[in-house]
Design an enzyme around this catalytic site. Structure first.
Site, PDB file in Angstrom:
ATOM      1  N   ASP A  55       4.866   1.128  -5.952  1.00 42.82           N
ATOM      2  CA  ASP A  55       5.275  -0.156  -5.397  1.00 42.82           C
ATOM      3  C   ASP A  55       4.269  -1.251  -5.712  1.00 42.82           C
ATOM      4  OD1 ASP A  55       7.573   0.946  -4.333  1.00 42.82           O
ATOM      5  OD2 ASP A  55       6.652   1.404  -2.402  1.00 42.82           O
ATOM      6  N   TYR A 113      -1.448  12.106  -4.585  1.00 41.65           N
ATOM      7  CA  TYR A 113      -1.740  10.710  -4.250  1.00 41.65           C
ATOM      8  C   TYR A 113      -3.029  10.656  -3.441  1.00 41.65           C
ATOM      9  CZ  TYR A 113       2.719   8.667  -5.735  1.00 41.65           C
ATOM     10  OH  TYR A 113       3.782   8.217  -6.472  1.00 41.65           O
TER      11      TYR A 113
END
Length: 244
Positions: A55, A113
């Protein structure tokens, strides 16, 4: 039949100035910048397939992408060309010729992540982590992580959407803390939209005392995205590794 070639790119970027990975109509994404350069190099339309979207404001240490072309070029030529033309906050770490069956998205077996929180002011971490200067109970956060490990359906901690695979195999969650920086690393089979940022948002809420461990578990058990209350900001999130 004309021969096709498949190239795999390993890419790192600071996402601060971009609208995310994906090409968009009214904003600039990382994909668009690299595709446009590849089209100039190969003199044909190029479609770059990423391992997944990141994002706006999210960073990548090792994003993976691939593209197919009818023109052969040595990987070192592609590497040199891209790194000479790309803005300084995007770099290509590696270019490889791979089998035509390789797909950066669908061939992926898992991802890691990293989410970074810093608890003391540091201008060099601005935009590269979440500055959170309230006291956090690290022991409580670790207890929250243990609760998280018990569940596979984490839709309560994701953005609402139609997910093909709702169950997430959380393979590993690690927390590192040096008195200033908290790093939370999450490795899983796949990730639902906003999952890492929501996980971290809830863990921080537990650490600051605004969410109890029982409330956290109740939210997960509900399997309802509307029950999730906390979302960490994008600037602390990094795509660290993609596994094939």
């Amino acid at each position: 039949m004309k021969k096709r070639y498949n190239y795999k790119l390993t890419i790192s970027y600071i996402g601060t100035r971009y609208s995310g990975w994906q090409r968009q109509k009214n904003a600039v994404g990382i994909q668009q910048i690299i595709e446009d350069l590849l089209e100039k190099l190969f003199k044909e339309e190029i479609t770059l397939i990423g391992s997944g979207r990141t994002d706006a404001g999210v960073h990548a240490l090792n994003q993976v992408a691939n593209f197919k072309t009818y023109s052969y070029k040595d990987p070192s030529t592609i590497y040199s060309y891209l790194n000479a033309k790309l803005p300084r906050d995007i770099s290509v770490k590696k270019v490889e010729e791979v089998d035509l069956n390789f797909n950066a998205r669908f061939s992926a077996k898992g991802k890691t992540y990293l989410y970074r929180i810093y608890t003391k002011p540091d201008p060099f971490l601005y935009g590269r982590g979440w500055f959170f200067d309230k006291d956090l109970d690290i022991v409580k956060i670790l207890q929250g992580i243990e609760i998280l490990k018990k569940y596979k359906d984490l839709t309560s901690l994701a953005k609402e959407g139609n997910y093909i695979k709702k169950e997430v195999d959380l393979r590993e969650i690690k927390l590192y803390y040096d008195g200033k920086i908290i790093d939370i690393e999450i490795t899983a089979s796949h990730f639902l939209r906003n999952l890492v940022r929501r996980i971290v948002g809830h863990l921080v809420a537990i650490g600051r005392g605004s969410l109890s461990l029982q409330e956290f578990e109740d939210i997960i058990k509900a399997k309802d995205p509307s029950k999730g209350k906390f979302l960490a900001p994008p600037e602390g999130l990094y795509l660290k590794e993609v596994y094939y």
